[in-house]
Design an enzyme around this catalytic site. Structure first.
Site, PDB file in Angstrom:
ATOM      1  N   THR A 163      11.430 -10.410   9.461  1.00 14.98           N
ATOM      2  CA  THR A 163      11.384  -9.376   8.421  1.00 14.98           C
ATOM      3  C   THR A 163      11.894  -8.048   8.965  1.00 14.98           C
ATOM      4  OG1 THR A 163       9.524 -10.477   7.336  1.00 14.98           O
ATOM      5  CG2 THR A 163       9.897  -8.167   6.776  1.00 14.98           C
ATOM      6  N   ASP A 174      12.750 -11.592  -0.949  1.00 12.69           N
ATOM      7  CA  ASP A 174      12.431 -11.518   0.475  1.00 12.69           C
ATOM      8  C   ASP A 174      13.622 -10.888   1.189  1.00 12.69           C
ATOM      9  OD1 ASP A 174      12.071 -12.096   3.217  1.00 12.69           O
ATOM     10  OD2 ASP A 174      10.876 -13.869   2.756  1.00 12.69           O
ATOM     11  N   VAL A 175      13.387  -9.791   1.914  1.00 10.23           N
ATOM     12  CA  VAL A 175      14.496  -9.052   2.525  1.00 10.23           C
ATOM     13  C   VAL A 175      15.160  -9.795   3.680  1.00 10.23           C
ATOM     14  CG1 VAL A 175      13.631  -6.783   1.844  1.00 10.23           C
ATOM     15  CG2 VAL A 175      12.983  -7.735   4.091  1.00 10.23           C
ATOM     16  N   TYR A 207       5.521  -7.470  15.980  1.00 14.01           N
ATOM     17  CA  TYR A 207       5.597  -6.232  15.194  1.00 14.01           C
ATOM     18  C   TYR A 207       6.215  -5.103  16.011  1.00 14.01           C
ATOM     19  CZ  TYR A 207       4.038  -2.470  12.072  1.00 14.01           C
ATOM     20  OH  TYR A 207       3.990  -1.387  11.223  1.00 14.01           O
ATOM     21  N   GLY A 229       1.918  -7.368  -0.279  1.00 16.17           N
ATOM     22  CA  GLY A 229       1.849  -6.526  -1.476  1.00 16.17           C
ATOM     23  C   GLY A 229       1.231  -7.293  -2.634  1.00 16.17           C
ATOM     24  N   PHE A 254       0.830  -1.211   0.000  1.00 11.59           N
ATOM     25  CA  PHE A 254       0.000   0.000   0.000  1.00 11.59           C
ATOM     26  C   PHE A 254       0.865   1.263   0.000  1.00 11.59           C
ATOM     27  CE2 PHE A 254      -1.891   2.858   3.412  1.00 11.59           C
ATOM     28  CZ  PHE A 254      -2.533   3.698   2.523  1.00 11.59           C
ATOM     29  N   TYR A 279      21.986  -7.940  -3.386  1.00 15.91           N
ATOM     30  CA  TYR A 279      23.196  -7.318  -3.925  1.00 15.91           C
ATOM     31  C   TYR A 279      22.833  -6.491  -5.163  1.00 15.91           C
ATOM     32  CZ  TYR A 279      25.248 -10.725  -0.797  1.00 15.91           C
ATOM     33  OH  TYR A 279      25.560 -11.457   0.318  1.00 15.91           O
ATOM     34  N   ASN A 324       8.112  -9.452  -1.840  1.00 18.44           N
ATOM     35  CA  ASN A 324       7.905 -10.900  -1.968  1.00 18.44           C
ATOM     36  C   ASN A 324       6.423 -11.257  -2.106  1.00 18.44           C
ATOM     37  OD1 ASN A 324       6.950 -10.449   0.615  1.00 18.44           O
ATOM     38  ND2 ASN A 324       8.156 -12.062   1.598  1.00 18.44           N
ATOM     39  N   GLY A 352      23.324  -3.603   5.784  1.00 10.44           N
ATOM     40  CA  GLY A 352      24.555  -4.148   5.211  1.00 10.44           C
ATOM     41  C   GLY A 352      24.738  -3.702   3.773  1.00 10.44           C
TER      42      GLY A 352
END
Length: 326
Positions: free
Chosen positions: A96, A62-63, A149, A42, A17, A68, A38, A106
């Site tokens: 997450t 997926d974070v 969360y 979303g 969103f 890279y 991912n 990083g």
């Protein structure tokens, strides 16, 4: 050759969103946008209109895994943000927030990028200070249903500040208060989308508790402007900074406004209040006004009208699709 004013900008959670509106805004500003998502919450529909744009690129990722890429700035928005979604897989929610922050920090360290963390008013928990200022440390249950969360976001803020202190990284932290607008997920359990969907369907509007608990509602366009303003503040300003609308409304007031704007005949239905649900929530945005030269511009009634129109169009498309498949 890249234009001087054009930055390469990564938006994690970019098909969500908030993220999809931010991608749109950055493209309009003339930047190249790499949208990473991912699709946990979303959707492709949120970014479908951007896919053919020459300045837009999408990557399914997926974070919680390293990434890279070469970018100048990172907006880290990746994380389910509604209770229904973040409580569905609480371990993954914490991963997450925490692993995602580590991986994006990083990346920022490697490519010397400026990075913004989309934090949340939930770091204040069920606040004992009102309105909430950035120097308030919060009142959070560390082992409750919402902790995945709340504490995940608190830990992400810690990581951002430690990377700043230890690695001299350029970081920004925005504490987001309730945001609403087109492209909200219709089944995310958030109060604005819940009330609108129920009102349009003529179903009872479910209010938890007595309806006197309060929230502040910021329209999505205002929130995206705040992100951009924060990212472009001088390097010595990191935040955290509250971004939200200081107008405060009870759940009953919100329900009544939505019933009036939709012309619905829905009645109110009262249910038990969920555990650790904050009683009052309202941002003090003095710092945002001072440092970002920002404050919300869209009044609640105008924002709700736009959001209701969006959900009406969504319902119309769904009905046409359903009839076509009868």
């Amino acid at each position: 050759m890249k234009e001087k004013h054009c930055k390469r900008i990564l938006v994690t959670g970019g098909a969500g969103f908030l993220g999809s509106h931010l991608c749109e805004f950055l493209i309009e500003k003339g930047h190249d946008v790499l949208c990473v998502d991912n699709f946990y919450t979303g959707t492709k529909a949120n970014i479908a209109h951007l896919l053919s744009h020459p300045r837009f690129e999408f990557l399914r990722h997926d974070v919680t895994f390293p990434l890279y890429v070469e970018v100048d700035e990172i907006y880290n928005l990746a994380c389910p943000a509604s209770p229904i979604h973040y409580q569905f897989d609480p371990v993954q929610t914490t991963k997450t927030s925490v692993h995602g922050a580590i991986n994006m920090l990083g990346l920022a360290k490697r490519v010397k990028a400026k990075i913004m963390q989309a934090s949340t008013s939930e770091v204040y928990g069920d606040p004992q200070a009102h309105p909430q200022t950035e120097d308030y440390w919060g009142h959070v249950n560390p082992i409750g249903m919402r902790s995945c969360y709340d504490e995940g976001k608190r830990c992400a803020e810690t990581l951002f500040m430690d990377y700043r202190r230890q690695h001299k990284l350029q970081v920004k932290v925005a504490r987001i208060f309730n945001t609403y607008g087109p492209r909200m997920h219709p089944n995310d359990g958030r109060v604005v989308s819940n009330f609108i969907i129920q009102a349009l369907a003529g179903k009872p509007i479910t209010i938890y508790g007595d309806g006197q608990q309060t929230r502040s509602f910021c329209y999505v366009d205002d929130m995206v402007r705040a992100f951009y303003s924060l990212m472009n503040t001088p390097d010595d300003f990191t935040g955290p900074v509250n971004v939200g609308n200081p107008g405060e409304y009870t759940m009953l007031e919100l329900a009544e406004r939505i019933i009036a704007l939709t012309g619905s005949a829905s009645r109110l239905e009262f249910l038990p209040i969920p555990a650790d649900d904050p009683v009052r929530r309202r941002p003090d945005i003095t710092l945002a006004r001072e440092k970002l030269s920002w404050e919300p511009k869209i009044p609640l009634e105008e924002g709700l009208t736009r959001t209701i129109d969006y959900f009406r169009r969504l319902q119309s498309v769904e009905q046409k699709y359903a009839h076509a498949n009868d």
